[in-house]
Design a protein around this motif. Structure first.
Motif, PDB file in Angstrom:
ATOM      1  N   ASP A 112     -29.440 -51.364  10.475  1.00  0.00           N
ATOM      2  CA  ASP A 112     -29.482 -49.932  10.128  1.00  0.00           C
ATOM      3  C   ASP A 112     -30.923 -49.430  10.152  1.00  0.00           C
ATOM      4  O   ASP A 112     -31.197 -48.312  10.546  1.00  0.00           O
ATOM      5  CB  ASP A 112     -28.885 -49.699   8.726  1.00  0.00           C
ATOM      6  CG  ASP A 112     -27.351 -49.762   8.734  1.00  0.00           C
ATOM      7  OD1 ASP A 112     -26.772 -49.925   7.647  1.00  0.00           O
ATOM      8  OD2 ASP A 112     -26.758 -49.670   9.820  1.00  0.00           O
ATOM      9  N   MET A 150     -34.408 -39.875  12.097  1.00  0.00           N
ATOM     10  CA  MET A 150     -33.093 -40.523  12.269  1.00  0.00           C
ATOM     11  C   MET A 150     -31.975 -39.558  11.855  1.00  0.00           C
ATOM     12  O   MET A 150     -30.972 -39.405  12.566  1.00  0.00           O
ATOM     13  CB  MET A 150     -33.059 -41.785  11.411  1.00  0.00           C
ATOM     14  CG  MET A 150     -31.804 -42.601  11.529  1.00  0.00           C
ATOM     15  SD  MET A 150     -31.917 -44.084  10.499  1.00  0.00           S
ATOM     16  CE  MET A 150     -30.247 -44.726  10.659  1.00  0.00           C
ATOM     17  N   PHE A 184     -35.449 -44.689   4.352  1.00  0.00           N
ATOM     18  CA  PHE A 184     -35.574 -45.724   5.382  1.00  0.00           C
ATOM     19  C   PHE A 184     -37.020 -45.951   5.802  1.00  0.00           C
ATOM     20  O   PHE A 184     -37.348 -47.012   6.335  1.00  0.00           O
ATOM     21  CB  PHE A 184     -34.701 -45.389   6.602  1.00  0.00           C
ATOM     22  CG  PHE A 184     -33.280 -45.869   6.491  1.00  0.00           C
ATOM     23  CD1 PHE A 184     -32.514 -46.091   7.616  1.00  0.00           C
ATOM     24  CD2 PHE A 184     -32.706 -46.090   5.246  1.00  0.00           C
ATOM     25  CE1 PHE A 184     -31.198 -46.532   7.520  1.00  0.00           C
ATOM     26  CE2 PHE A 184     -31.389 -46.529   5.141  1.00  0.00           C
ATOM     27  CZ  PHE A 184     -30.635 -46.764   6.280  1.00  0.00           C
ATOM     28  N   ALA A 242     -26.110 -45.099  14.327  1.00  0.00           N
ATOM     29  CA  ALA A 242     -25.409 -44.801  13.071  1.00  0.00           C
ATOM     30  C   ALA A 242     -24.255 -43.829  13.331  1.00  0.00           C
ATOM     31  O   ALA A 242     -23.171 -43.969  12.771  1.00  0.00           O
ATOM     32  CB  ALA A 242     -26.379 -44.213  12.045  1.00  0.00           C
ATOM     33  N   ASN A 291     -24.335 -37.323   9.299  1.00  0.00           N
ATOM     34  CA  ASN A 291     -24.507 -37.061   7.872  1.00  0.00           C
ATOM     35  C   ASN A 291     -25.968 -36.777   7.579  1.00  0.00           C
ATOM     36  O   ASN A 291     -26.843 -37.565   7.950  1.00  0.00           O
ATOM     37  CB  ASN A 291     -24.028 -38.274   7.060  1.00  0.00           C
ATOM     38  CG  ASN A 291     -23.873 -37.956   5.592  1.00  0.00           C
ATOM     39  OD1 ASN A 291     -24.827 -37.526   4.952  1.00  0.00           O
ATOM     40  ND2 ASN A 291     -22.694 -38.166   5.052  1.00  0.00           N
ATOM     41  N   THR A 308     -27.663 -37.092   5.001  1.00  0.00           N
ATOM     42  CA  THR A 308     -28.345 -38.050   4.110  1.00  0.00           C
ATOM     43  C   THR A 308     -28.799 -39.294   4.862  1.00  0.00           C
ATOM     44  O   THR A 308     -29.497 -40.136   4.295  1.00  0.00           O
ATOM     45  CB  THR A 308     -27.425 -38.536   2.972  1.00  0.00           C
ATOM     46  OG1 THR A 308     -26.384 -39.361   3.527  1.00  0.00           O
ATOM     47  CG2 THR A 308     -26.816 -37.387   2.214  1.00  0.00           C
ATOM     48  N   THR A 309     -28.419 -39.400   6.105  1.00  0.00           N
ATOM     49  CA  THR A 309     -28.765 -40.584   6.895  1.00  0.00           C
ATOM     50  C   THR A 309     -30.259 -40.838   6.846  1.00  0.00           C
ATOM     51  O   THR A 309     -31.064 -39.923   6.990  1.00  0.00           O
ATOM     52  CB  THR A 309     -28.322 -40.384   8.362  1.00  0.00           C
ATOM     53  OG1 THR A 309     -26.909 -40.197   8.387  1.00  0.00           O
ATOM     54  CG2 THR A 309     -28.685 -41.568   9.229  1.00  0.00           C
ATOM     55  N   GLY A 310     -30.627 -42.075   6.669  1.00  0.00           N
ATOM     56  CA  GLY A 310     -32.035 -42.451   6.769  1.00  0.00           C
ATOM     57  C   GLY A 310     -32.880 -42.164   5.543  1.00  0.00           C
ATOM     58  O   GLY A 310     -34.092 -42.414   5.571  1.00  0.00           O
ATOM     59  N   GLU A 311     -32.266 -41.660   4.467  1.00  0.00           N
ATOM     60  CA  GLU A 311     -33.089 -41.389   3.278  1.00  0.00           C
ATOM     61  C   GLU A 311     -33.682 -42.695   2.769  1.00  0.00           C
ATOM     62  O   GLU A 311     -32.973 -43.674   2.599  1.00  0.00           O
ATOM     63  CB  GLU A 311     -32.235 -40.732   2.186  1.00  0.00           C
ATOM     64  CG  GLU A 311     -32.249 -39.225   2.286  1.00  0.00           C
ATOM     65  CD  GLU A 311     -31.310 -38.557   1.285  1.00  0.00           C
ATOM     66  OE1 GLU A 311     -30.767 -39.263   0.424  1.00  0.00           O
ATOM     67  OE2 GLU A 311     -31.138 -37.344   1.375  1.00  0.00           O
TER      68      GLU A 311
END
Lengths: 352, 326
Positions: B53, B78, B251, B236, B244, B246-249
């Motif tokens: 991920d 991302m 990261f 993803a 979404n 929120t993806t990658g928060e």
């Protein structure tokens, strides 16, 4: 000498203007006319967007300027700064989602002291000067969720086993209340309830966390998510792993309802976020424009338990914004005609 | 036989990644002994996928850190590519075009970071601290802070299915991480480009005086970082079949942590792409293992931090051993 005098003059001119500027900033529109209402969310996601829509629809219906804002990342310090900015901008009234409640007591007190009526939505700030709270009893929602899940498990003949619970934000009061209620609802059963696992609020890690959680449990009969992103990810984990355990959780986003319709997930609890946006604005407008006493106490926006049996009745309004507006207009007329008459004392755990 | 065996062990000991391999090995051993399901095939594949991920981000971050820069915007890029591509697919843009545009958008974000840093002469950490918010904000605006499901047509497309499926039981994102890891290692250690990235990170002045065009390398590396973040966003999207915001928060922190655990110097000048992949695996193993042990939310954060420190300590000690023997 000339430079000093020249530098002094602008200061002499500006100095008396400062109090006037401050006073101008503190003036609020009252009486007939387009009221300016502020609405501060605790963060931005699909759930709060429904609250925002409710608030904006109220503004449109009631001819008020409703400004909705909130921090992108659910950071309460930023939300407080936005709330204070709303007060400085001269909003006639402010609705706020005060998460977590304890840190909002002072900001709300300051606003109330400046003569700005404040009401709370979704969660409340016990002990604050906020007049009313529009939301659901989170603990009771957990009890209802547990009871529904339990009845489904018992109907399937699964009378014991492990139930894994996940929280996307450990330590958040709302989620802790849901868990406490769920635990209460499971009392007397032979299910082993886990303490909440940290499944994070980031979508890809949430999926991975649920993979880990369901792998870790022997005799898993159900997985319960306390946040809105849990059911969609749990449904995917279940389909890909071929799991037979049940899924329960919260909120009525489209993916969740699709999972319930498909039978992958079994039960979800909705809390009418649209009303949590609409009703606070209406209460403020009725008070400020019509002179009605501001609602005091708790207005229960309602809790709805959705399973396969009734998912089709909510699906259309959740996927179509116009259908949502129409449905809630009828629902408000039927159930929320007189807000003051509906107000009741705060639930036990919300009292200061 | 003995001299050859000894030289084999010495070669292993000289590997940059030996320390982090030992740390990973120690964690695997610990969780194998203390849990029943850690060593199961399904669980190990899950761990590898969870590492992937942010594994791509970590491997690109090696180049950024080696150059002496930092990119804090990778998680936000991302997310931006993830939701922008989802929106494009929902609006009927052909899948291949949408994916290509998404990847290009990621690279463009990286290029913008590099250009801002070069033109404004501001350290990249400051630029990307700002663009981190800008790109995340754009993701929220585009998605209206709401997850975006893919339509059936997009979900059934050959490209997305190939990016979201498994190959011989290995998830596509893990395959991508393996390929990127090999390529990245070769580029960093065996090409002129990689050597110059290390030279710039080691001694900027000397690199400049030796005629290396610093600006070009800065732009290239930041673009690479953005492209990797874009690729991670697409993977993803393909796997979860939804965009979404929120993806990658957080990261960016995971990517930096993975790279540093894997042996990349925070100060620049040296790095290890395979090490970053191993670092990502270490973080994923810890998350997975603690859940299998039944450690719930409040304790898992404490133990996670302690295990990361322990893993880095093992790596440090293993690296120090050969020096003491001399």
């Amino acid at each position: 000498m000339r430079r000093t005098r020249f530098r002094r003059r602008p200061c002499l001119v500006l100095a008396p203007c400062l109090p006037l500027l401050v006073l101008a900033g503190c003036q609020r529109e009252v009486g007939p006319g387009r009221l300016k209402i502020g609405f501060v969310l605790h963060g931005l996601n699909d759930f709060t967007q429904v609250i925002a829509k409710g608030a904006e629809d109220a503004g449109r219906d009631l001819d008020a300027d409703v400004e909705v804002t909130g921090p992108a990342g659910f950071v309460h310090e930023q939300a407080i700064a936005m709330f204070e900015a709303m007060a400085q901008k001269g909003k006639a009234g402010i609705a706020v989602v005060p998460q977590p409640g304890a840190v909002w007591v002072v900001p709300i007190r300051h606003a109330a002291a400046a003569g700005i009526p404040v009401v709370t939505a979704n969660v409340t700030s016990p002990g604050s000067a906020a007049s009313a709270w529009f939301g659901q009893d989170e603990r009771r929602s957990g009890v209802l969720l547990a009871r529904e899940l339990r009845s489904i498990l018992e109907a399937e003949g699964k009378l014991e086993g492990s139930i894994a619970v996940g929280s996307c934000a450990p330590g958040i009061e709302v989620l802790a209340s849901r868990y406490e209620g769920f635990r209460e609802g499971m009392e007397g059963s032979r299910y082993e309830l886990t303490e909440p696992f940290d499944v994070t609020a980031e979508n890809t890690r949430n999926y991975g966390a649920w993979e880990n959680v369901v792998s870790s449990q022997k005799d898993l009969v159900a997985a319960v998510g306390l946040c809105s992103l849990d059911i969609p990810n749990l449904a995917k984990v279940k389909v890909r792993s071929g799991g037979k355990w049940l899924i329960a959780g919260y909120d009525l986003n489209v993916e969740t309802l699709d999972a319930i319709r498909a039978g992958t997930a079994q039960v979800t609890v909705g809390q009418h976020p649209y009303l949590q946006g609409y009703l606070p604005v209406r209460a403020l407008v009725e008070h400020l424009r019509e002179g009605k006493p501001l609602v005091k106490g708790w207005i229960d926006a309602g809790t709805e338990v959705v399973t396969k049996a009734n998912v089709d009745s909510v699906y259309e309004r959740e996927v179509d914004e116009d259908a949502e507006t129409r449905w809630y207009a009828a629902h408000r007329a039927e159930r929320f005609a007189d807000l003051s008459a509906l107000a009741k004392p705060f639930p036990r755990e919300k009292k200061p | 036989m003995e001299p050859e065996a000894a030289s084999g062990w010495r070669r292993l000991g000289r590997l940059e990644e030996t320390g982090v391999l030992c740390a990973l090995g120690a964690l695997v051993l610990f969780f194998s002994l203390t849990t029943e399901t850690f060593l199961g095939r399904t669980n190990l594949i899950q761990v590898a996928r969870q590492a992937s991920d942010y594994g791509l981000l970590a491997m690109a971050m090696v180049f950024v850190l080696t150059l002496g820069e930092v990119d804090l915007s990778v998680g936000s890029v991302m997310a931006l590519v993830n939701v922008a591509t989802a929106v494009a697919l929902r609006e009927g843009v052909p899948v291949v075009l949408a994916a290509a545009l998404g990847l290009a958008a990621g690279a463009a974000c990286g290029l913008a970071n590099g250009a801002l840093s070069v033109v404004l002469r501001i350290p990249s950490i400051i630029v990307t601290l700002g663009t981190m918010s800008v790109f995340r904000g754009l993701a929220l605006v585009i998605s209206k802070a709401t997850p975006i499901g893919l339509g059936d047509a997009a979900r059934e497309s050959a490209l997305l299915r190939s990016l979201g499926r498994e190959y011989f039981h290995v998830p596509a994102s893990v395959v991508a991480m393996l390929i990127a890891g090999i390529l990245g290692h070769v580029v960093l250690q065996r090409t002129v480009f990689g050597r110059r990235v290390q030279a710039i990170g080691s001694n900027l002045q000397a690199a400049r005086f030796s005629g290396i065009r610093i600006v070009r390398y800065r732009l290239a590396v930041m673009t690479l970082s953005g492209a990797a973040a874009g690729a991670a966003g697409l993977l993803a999207l393909a796997f979860l079949e939804a965009g979404n915001p929120t993806t990658g928060e957080t990261f960016e922190l995971l990517a930096i942590a993975s790279a540093v655990i894997g042996g990349t110097a925070l100060g620049g000048g040296s790095g290890s792409v395979p090490g970053a992949a191993l670092g990502a695996l270490i973080l994923a193993v810890i998350s997975n293992g603690l859940v299998l042990l039944g450690l719930t939310a409040y304790w898992s954060k404490i133990v996670t931090g302690a295990m990361i420190v322990a893993a880095v300590a093992v790596d440090y000690l293993v690296k120090k051993l050969p020096q003491r023997e001399r």
